[in-house]
Motif scaffolding. Structure first.
Motif, PDB file in Angstrom:
ATOM      1  N   ILE A   1     -45.785   8.468 112.930  1.00 13.25           N
ATOM      2  CA  ILE A   1     -46.451   7.998 111.701  1.00 13.25           C
ATOM      3  C   ILE A   1     -47.244   6.717 111.997  1.00 13.25           C
ATOM      4  O   ILE A   1     -48.400   6.562 111.588  1.00 13.25           O
ATOM      5  CB  ILE A   1     -45.415   7.772 110.568  1.00 13.25           C
ATOM      6  CG1 ILE A   1     -44.764   9.106 110.169  1.00 13.25           C
ATOM      7  CG2 ILE A   1     -46.054   7.099 109.352  1.00 13.25           C
ATOM      8  CD1 ILE A   1     -43.574   8.994 109.214  1.00 13.25           C
ATOM      9  N   HIS A   2     -46.613   5.831 112.759  1.00 14.16           N
ATOM     10  CA  HIS A   2     -47.276   4.568 113.122  1.00 14.16           C
ATOM     11  C   HIS A   2     -48.579   4.832 113.885  1.00 14.16           C
ATOM     12  O   HIS A   2     -49.620   4.240 113.600  1.00 14.16           O
ATOM     13  CB  HIS A   2     -46.292   3.755 113.977  1.00 14.16           C
ATOM     14  CG  HIS A   2     -46.873   2.539 114.615  1.00 14.16           C
ATOM     15  ND1 HIS A   2     -47.233   1.431 113.884  1.00 14.16           N
ATOM     16  CD2 HIS A   2     -47.151   2.249 115.921  1.00 14.16           C
ATOM     17  CE1 HIS A   2     -47.706   0.513 114.715  1.00 14.16           C
ATOM     18  NE2 HIS A   2     -47.676   0.984 115.949  1.00 14.16           N
ATOM     19  N   ARG A   3     -48.539   5.785 114.820  1.00 18.92           N
ATOM     20  CA  ARG A   3     -49.719   6.033 115.657  1.00 18.92           C
ATOM     21  C   ARG A   3     -50.813   6.781 114.889  1.00 18.92           C
ATOM     22  O   ARG A   3     -51.988   6.624 115.190  1.00 18.92           O
ATOM     23  CB  ARG A   3     -49.334   6.797 116.916  1.00 18.92           C
ATOM     24  CG  ARG A   3     -48.385   5.973 117.799  1.00 18.92           C
ATOM     25  CD  ARG A   3     -47.987   6.694 119.070  1.00 18.92           C
ATOM     26  NE  ARG A   3     -48.999   6.570 120.103  1.00 18.92           N
ATOM     27  CZ  ARG A   3     -48.894   7.128 121.314  1.00 18.92           C
ATOM     28  NH1 ARG A   3     -47.828   7.837 121.615  1.00 18.92           N
ATOM     29  NH2 ARG A   3     -49.857   6.985 122.202  1.00 18.92           N
ATOM     30  N   TYR A   4     -50.416   7.615 113.914  1.00 23.34           N
ATOM     31  CA  TYR A   4     -51.422   8.405 113.186  1.00 23.34           C
ATOM     32  C   TYR A   4     -51.870   7.755 111.889  1.00 23.34           C
ATOM     33  O   TYR A   4     -53.021   7.903 111.494  1.00 23.34           O
ATOM     34  CB  TYR A   4     -50.908   9.825 112.910  1.00 23.34           C
ATOM     35  CG  TYR A   4     -51.049  10.681 114.139  1.00 23.34           C
ATOM     36  CD1 TYR A   4     -52.184  11.462 114.341  1.00 23.34           C
ATOM     37  CD2 TYR A   4     -50.077  10.654 115.127  1.00 23.34           C
ATOM     38  CE1 TYR A   4     -52.335  12.204 115.495  1.00 23.34           C
ATOM     39  CE2 TYR A   4     -50.209  11.400 116.286  1.00 23.34           C
ATOM     40  CZ  TYR A   4     -51.344  12.176 116.463  1.00 23.34           C
ATOM     41  OH  TYR A   4     -51.503  12.891 117.606  1.00 23.34           O
ATOM     42  N   LYS A   5     -50.967   7.089 111.210  1.00 25.71           N
ATOM     43  CA  LYS A   5     -51.329   6.536 109.899  1.00 25.71           C
ATOM     44  C   LYS A   5     -51.468   5.013 109.947  1.00 25.71           C
ATOM     45  O   LYS A   5     -52.036   4.424 109.038  1.00 25.71           O
ATOM     46  CB  LYS A   5     -50.289   6.899 108.824  1.00 25.71           C
ATOM     47  CG  LYS A   5     -50.042   8.380 108.613  1.00 25.71           C
ATOM     48  CD  LYS A   5     -51.256   9.189 108.218  1.00 25.71           C
ATOM     49  CE  LYS A   5     -51.854   8.857 106.884  1.00 25.71           C
ATOM     50  NZ  LYS A   5     -53.051   9.718 106.618  1.00 25.71           N
ATOM     51  N   GLY A   6     -50.859   4.378 110.957  1.00 22.84           N
ATOM     52  CA  GLY A   6     -50.982   2.924 111.102  1.00 22.84           C
ATOM     53  C   GLY A   6     -50.204   2.126 110.074  1.00 22.84           C
ATOM     54  O   GLY A   6     -50.355   0.909 109.989  1.00 22.84           O
ATOM     55  N   ARG A   7     -49.410   2.788 109.252  1.00 20.25           N
ATOM     56  CA  ARG A   7     -48.619   2.033 108.269  1.00 20.25           C
ATOM     57  C   ARG A   7     -47.423   2.865 107.802  1.00 20.25           C
ATOM     58  O   ARG A   7     -47.420   4.096 107.956  1.00 20.25           O
ATOM     59  CB  ARG A   7     -49.476   1.657 107.060  1.00 20.25           C
ATOM     60  CG  ARG A   7     -49.904   2.842 106.202  1.00 20.25           C
ATOM     61  CD  ARG A   7     -50.786   2.397 105.034  1.00 20.25           C
ATOM     62  NE  ARG A   7     -50.841   3.379 103.977  1.00 20.25           N
ATOM     63  CZ  ARG A   7     -51.664   4.424 103.974  1.00 20.25           C
ATOM     64  NH1 ARG A   7     -52.489   4.637 104.977  1.00 20.25           N
ATOM     65  NH2 ARG A   7     -51.646   5.271 102.955  1.00 20.25           N
ATOM     66  N   PHE A   8     -46.452   2.172 107.216  1.00 18.66           N
ATOM     67  CA  PHE A   8     -45.274   2.841 106.651  1.00 18.66           C
ATOM     68  C   PHE A   8     -45.210   2.671 105.137  1.00 18.66           C
ATOM     69  O   PHE A   8     -44.236   3.064 104.521  1.00 18.66           O
ATOM     70  CB  PHE A   8     -43.990   2.277 107.260  1.00 18.66           C
ATOM     71  CG  PHE A   8     -43.807   2.618 108.720  1.00 18.66           C
ATOM     72  CD1 PHE A   8     -44.147   3.863 109.209  1.00 18.66           C
ATOM     73  CD2 PHE A   8     -43.262   1.694 109.592  1.00 18.66           C
ATOM     74  CE1 PHE A   8     -43.978   4.192 110.547  1.00 18.66           C
ATOM     75  CE2 PHE A   8     -43.085   2.006 110.926  1.00 18.66           C
ATOM     76  CZ  PHE A   8     -43.444   3.257 111.407  1.00 18.66           C
ATOM     77  N   GLU A   9     -46.216   1.984 104.567  1.00 14.18           N
ATOM     78  CA  GLU A   9     -46.170   1.712 103.133  1.00 14.18           C
ATOM     79  C   GLU A   9     -47.221   2.536 102.399  1.00 14.18           C
ATOM     80  O   GLU A   9     -48.213   2.966 102.994  1.00 14.18           O
ATOM     81  CB  GLU A   9     -46.485   0.240 102.807  1.00 14.18           C
ATOM     82  CG  GLU A   9     -45.616  -0.781 103.468  1.00 14.18           C
ATOM     83  CD  GLU A   9     -46.189  -1.199 104.802  1.00 14.18           C
ATOM     84  OE1 GLU A   9     -45.411  -1.642 105.645  1.00 14.18           O
ATOM     85  OE2 GLU A   9     -47.406  -1.056 105.014  1.00 14.18           O
ATOM     86  N   ASN A  10     -46.974   2.658 101.070  1.00 15.79           N
ATOM     87  CA  ASN A  10     -47.967   3.272 100.169  1.00 15.79           C
ATOM     88  C   ASN A  10     -48.426   4.647 100.657  1.00 15.79           C
ATOM     89  O   ASN A  10     -49.619   4.938 100.698  1.00 15.79           O
ATOM     90  CB  ASN A  10     -49.168   2.332  99.974  1.00 15.79           C
ATOM     91  CG  ASN A  10     -48.717   0.984  99.447  1.00 15.79           C
ATOM     92  OD1 ASN A  10     -47.809   0.919  98.612  1.00 15.79           O
ATOM     93  ND2 ASN A  10     -49.282  -0.076  99.958  1.00 15.79           N
ATOM     94  N   LEU A  11     -47.469   5.456 101.026  1.00 19.75           N
ATOM     95  CA  LEU A  11     -47.768   6.814 101.488  1.00 19.75           C
ATOM     96  C   LEU A  11     -47.138   7.823 100.526  1.00 19.75           C
ATOM     97  O   LEU A  11     -46.058   7.566  99.976  1.00 19.75           O
ATOM     98  CB  LEU A  11     -47.177   7.033 102.882  1.00 19.75           C
ATOM     99  CG  LEU A  11     -47.794   6.195 104.017  1.00 19.75           C
ATOM    100  CD1 LEU A  11     -46.874   6.192 105.237  1.00 19.75           C
ATOM    101  CD2 LEU A  11     -49.172   6.731 104.402  1.00 19.75           C
ATOM    102  N   THR A  12     -47.817   8.947 100.334  1.00 21.72           N
ATOM    103  CA  THR A  12     -47.199  10.064  99.604  1.00 21.72           C
ATOM    104  C   THR A  12     -46.707  11.052 100.653  1.00 21.72           C
ATOM    105  O   THR A  12     -47.490  11.574 101.446  1.00 21.72           O
ATOM    106  CB  THR A  12     -48.203  10.709  98.638  1.00 21.72           C
ATOM    107  OG1 THR A  12     -48.634   9.692  97.730  1.00 21.72           O
ATOM    108  CG2 THR A  12     -47.566  11.852  97.849  1.00 21.72           C
ATOM    109  N   ILE A  13     -45.388  11.237 100.656  1.00 16.41           N
ATOM    110  CA  ILE A  13     -44.758  11.985 101.744  1.00 16.41           C
ATOM    111  C   ILE A  13     -44.111  13.244 101.169  1.00 16.41           C
ATOM    112  O   ILE A  13     -43.266  13.169 100.273  1.00 16.41           O
ATOM    113  CB  ILE A  13     -43.687  11.110 102.436  1.00 16.41           C
ATOM    114  CG1 ILE A  13     -44.328   9.809 102.926  1.00 16.41           C
ATOM    115  CG2 ILE A  13     -43.022  11.865 103.597  1.00 16.41           C
ATOM    116  CD1 ILE A  13     -43.346   8.743 103.338  1.00 16.41           C
TER     117      ILE A  13
END
Ligand code: NCD
Length: 367
Positions: free
Chosen positions: A141-153
């Motif tokens: 997730i870190h490498r593809y989205k660059g963040r762990f916050e404010n995501l719809t999972i």
């Protein structure tokens, strides 16, 4: 001794540090090639595994360490003669500097960690937790989205028995602003104790059966296999096994930068035609698992450095059987756990303890 039973044993800050370490390992593998010279990792797998066991073993080898293993421990270890998890953990601690174990009973990892005199890592305990898979998920997730916050999972498939789902939810709950769409047949919804955790943390989630309706909203879609081996009724598995299949048509409904994850193995939840889609991250996820396990092995050796020095090799360590009462400030009840897959069901000498209304081993709620 610091061990890893579930991902909540690590703080958000520590998870970030682990990821930085894994990224440094990826960029500078030579720097770490002798970091574990002279150390031995024991892998004990009482359930099938390809990725988790081999990535642990490859991780230790890549750090210069060595690996000892009981292949198919469910058939070949002394457990078949009736040896308890506690005794197994004590014995393996005599021969290895770290233990990674997978076992079908929920809470087995907790018991093993409390009896091991070396750092212990849960490589999956039944349908309960799988924290090292989560570390692989997080790095991806870190490498593809660059963040762990404010995501719809979106989490889709077997949310009841899927241990990777439980640990990933526990991890993502450490970060603010995430929303969850839990997609499953009604029979395979998230366990009650997990919903209680989300409710207590004020986390925003909805439950649905419909993948097509949910997919356009998602930043991350985490597909899972229906966990055949956990079903008491094979007919129920047959009925539910084809609940979801992600096809190219359904992927066309998704955002262009959605990150598609799967802990693998897949059966038919994701069409192989999707593998070439740039949003398909599941093979990278498996590779990331090796780097995160390298980082984790290093962290546990570092965090336990002083305690490891004090282990007197050549003498066995004696354990305090009252360890479970050490849970600070918890309301303790001595009650039998009703979960037939709890370690206390199989190993009846264990203290039957509920802390704050949950079994200390498997998290099942007190009834
Ligand atoms: C998962 C597991 O064992 O829980 N696999 C893995 O470790 N990568 C998921 C599964 O078996 O479906």
């Amino acid at each position: 001794m610091r061990s890893l039973i579930d991902i909540t044993d690590l703080s958000a800050e520590e998870i970030n540090e682990l990821m930085d370490l894994a990224m440094d390992i990826i960029e500078n593998p030579d720097k770490y090639a002798h970091a574990c010279d002279g150390k031995i990792l024991a892998t004990l797998f009482f359930e099938p595994s390809t990725r988790t066991r081999l990535s642990f073993e490859a991780a230790m080898e890549s750090l210069g360490g060595k690996v000892i293993s009981v292949p198919s421990a469910d058939k070949n270890s002394s457990a078949t003669k009736g040896e308890s998890i506690a005794d197994t953990a004590k014995i393996v601690s005599c021969y290895a500097d770290m233990i990674a174990m997978r076992h079908p009973l929920e809470g087995s990892a907790y018991v093993a960690s409390k009896n091991a005199s070396v750092p212990f890592i849960n490589a999956g305990d039944g349908g309960h937790c799988h924290p090292t898979q989560t570390t692989a998920d997080l790095l991806t997730i870190h490498r593809y989205k660059g963040r762990f916050e404010n995501l719809t999972i979106g989490l889709c498939g077997d949310l009841l028995y899927g241990r990777t789902v439980h640990s990933l939810l526990n991890a993502m709950s450490l970060y603010p602003g995430n929303k969850y769409i839990l997609i499953s047949p009604p029979e395979l919804r998230l366990p009650e104790y997990m919903k209680e955790t989300l409710d207590n943390a004020g986390i925003d989630y909805i439950e649905t059966e419909n993948l097509e309706d949910a997919i356009p909203e998602l930043d991350i879609l985490y597909m899972t296999r229906i966990q055949k081996e956990r079903f008491a009724d094979p007919a129920q598995y047959e009925r539910l096994k084809d609940s979801y299949c992600l096809t190219e048509e359904k992927m066309n409904l998704a955002k262009e930068d959605m990150c598609l994850l799967h802990p693998l193995p897949r059966v038919n939840e994701i069409s192989a035609k999707i593998d070439k889609d740039p949003r398909a991250c599941y093979f990278d996820q498996a590779l990331n698992g090796k780097f995160m396990r390298m980082a984790l092995i290093l962290k546990l050796f570092r965090d336990n450095e002083e305690e490891i020095k004090s282990i007197k090799r050549g003498t066995t360590v004696h354990f305090n059987p009252d360890y479970a009462f050490g849970i600070k400030g918890a309301k303790i009840n001595i009650t039998k756990c009703k979960n037939p897959k709890c370690i206390t069901t199989a190993e009846q000498e264990l203290d039957q303890i509920f802390a704050n209304g949950r079994c200390i081993y498997c998290d099942t709620k007190e009834q």
